[in-house]
Design a protein around this motif. Structure first.
Motif, PDB file in Angstrom:
ATOM      1  N   VAL A  99       0.849  -1.191   0.000  1.00 53.54           N
ATOM      2  CA  VAL A  99       0.000   0.000   0.000  1.00 53.54           C
ATOM      3  C   VAL A  99       0.880   1.235   0.000  1.00 53.54           C
ATOM      4  O   VAL A  99       1.851   1.317   0.756  1.00 53.54           O
ATOM      5  CB  VAL A  99      -0.911   0.007   1.250  1.00 53.54           C
ATOM      6  N   PHE A 147      -7.089   1.486   0.451  1.00 54.70           N
ATOM      7  CA  PHE A 147      -6.873   0.335   1.319  1.00 54.70           C
ATOM      8  C   PHE A 147      -7.704   0.502   2.581  1.00 54.70           C
ATOM      9  O   PHE A 147      -7.233   0.956   3.621  1.00 54.70           O
ATOM     10  CB  PHE A 147      -5.394   0.143   1.648  1.00 54.70           C
ATOM     11  N   GLY A 153      -5.329   3.157   4.484  1.00 53.46           N
ATOM     12  CA  GLY A 153      -3.981   2.680   4.739  1.00 53.46           C
ATOM     13  C   GLY A 153      -3.486   2.843   6.145  1.00 53.46           C
ATOM     14  O   GLY A 153      -2.402   2.341   6.493  1.00 53.46           O
TER      15      GLY A 153
END
Length: 442
Positions: free
Chosen positions: A49, A396, A436
């Motif tokens: 990520v 993410f 993330g």
């Protein structure tokens, strides 16, 4: 154009030393659904990520990422976070109550009195705080929520979701007729309060957007819907409401709107489907005309399995609607539904599809867990842009689910996901990631 740009600033530097802090690497059994046909399963892979966006998934960490710490999750599952596209945030306090009643009695005895309490800002704050915390606890990071007619309370819900970084649409409810006197506004006041809400949140810079919410056609006058259609055009926003959720509602809508030929046509002709996403809950008894209109506007039909079972409204013909090209999402429909966990709606969708096939084989077909999971993650997430999958460039927003095996029997990652949807709860969620960043459970 919609969906609006729910953005995370992505870096352009490939992997210089100064950029390594923006990279996160997780290792585990990765499961997601790019399509409704099957799950994508990558055992013991690495998910990379960058700046909150999925960059790649690989079996070995590339040389350029050496030196970056890997978050090792072993044989635990890494899956996308869930999307709930129909939930009444204001009904959170009444979840699991009055479930032995049918829709009309349930609304009048429980729901309408409960929603009237949101005239009190302190009551609204307590309810909405608990609601948002429970969303996070159960891994729902993308939500499309009804508030109530009370603008001040709706403002608080909007702000609370934004504060927590969740992706959301929020609407102030509109109803000006055929409802208890304590829970309706005049047509003029409903329109003015809605415009204030839309205007205040028009320039929202985060992940929360406003949407227009007529409760459903039987509680709205034609004058109100026409006015809301003009606001939709002025502010370029969409609509979220209920559609053919019961035989009574479908018949009542056409009785109150003579000259219209379907429930969906009421919203289309009044300009509510042209300026943003159109999201319709339940869609249990759609006519051919409803299907045509939903398909034309790329509307999303939201399957709420628990709610439709609780009020005995019927079962959405999910498979045949998907075959017709209708986009499908999942919804908890708190408090018609009794639980906020979307993963339970995945399991229930499979269960109800079997009943639909048994009793209405002409329109029903058993669906797979992969399809139900797809609707609750990627397709539902499409309302917010690129969320709900681990394809390159997706945000993410993810959950880590503990290994669901028994010590004496190995399960595949797909089987573990299925077991989680049927038997799991929030205690089985080991970690949560939003854009993330690892977030703590409230």
């Amino acid at each position: 154009m919609w969906p609006p740009p729910f953005t995370t600033t992505a870096g352009t530097v490939r992997c210089g030393t100064e950029d390594k802090k923006s990279i996160r690497i997780l290792s585990g059994d990765i499961v997601y659904a790019e399509s409704p046909e099957k799950l994508t399963v990558l055992e013991q892979h690495y998910l990379i990520v960058r700046h909150g966006l999925v960059e790649t998934i690989c079996s070995v960490v590339p040389e350029e990422y050496k030196g970056i710490e890997v978050e090792e999750y072993g044989r635990n599952l890494i899956i996308p976070a869930f999307s709930d596209l129909h939930v009444h945030a204001s009904q959170y306090a009444q979840r699991g109550v009055g479930m032995d009643l049918l829709l009309s009695d349930w609304l009048n005895q429980y729901t309408f009195p409960q929603e009237a309490k949101f005239a009190d800002p302190d009551y609204a704050k307590q309810n909405y705080d608990a609601f948002v915390e429970d969303l996070i606890r159960h891994g729902t990071f993308h939500v499309n929520a009804f508030a109530t007619i009370h603008r001040q309370a709706a403002d608080y819900l909007f702000g609370r979701l934004e504060e927590k970084g969740l992706y959301a649409y929020v609407g102030k409810v509109n109803m000006d007729c055929h409802s208890p006197s304590y829970l309706i506004e005049t047509t003029n006041k409903s329109l003015k309060e809605t415009e204030k809400f839309l205007d205040e949140h028009q320039q929202a810079a985060g992940h929360v957007r406003s949407i227009i919410v007529p409760r459903f056609a039987p509680t709205c006058s034609e004058a109100l819907l026409k006015g809301l259609g003009k606001l939709a055009a002025r502010y370029q926003v969409g609509v979220h409401t209920h559609l053919v959720e019961s035989k009574w509602e479908a018949a009542e809508a056409l009785r109150l709107f003579p000259g219209y030929h379907s429930d969906a046509e009421i919203y289309e002709r009044n300009g509510l489907m042209d300026n943003g996403p159109s999201v319709f809950a339940h869609v249990i008894f759609p006519t051919d005309e409803d299907i045509r209109i939903l398909k034309k506007h790329r509307s999303i039909a939201v399957h709420c399995p628990d709610a439709t079972a609780n009020i005995i409204a019927g079962i959405m013909p999910l498979a045949s609607m998907a075959d017709s090209g209708i986009r499908i999402a999942a919804g908890s429909d708190i408090a018609g539904g009794h639980g906020i966990a979307v993963y339970r709606q995945i399991a229930r969708a499979v269960q109800l599809s079997k009943l639909k096939e048994l009793y209405e084989p002409e329109v029903g077909r058993t669906i797979t867990l992969a399809r139900a999971f797809y609707h609750a993650t990627k397709e539902g997430g499409s309302l917010f842009g690129k969320v709900g999958s681990f394809e390159e460039g997706y945000h993410f927003n993810a959950l880590v689910i503990r290994n669901m095996e028994d010590p004496w029997r190995r399960l595949s990652p797909g089987e573990q996901l299925e077991r989680f949807c049927y038997t799991g709860d929030d205690r089985d969620i080991l970690a949560r990631y939003l854009d993330g960043e690892k977030i703590e459970c409230p």
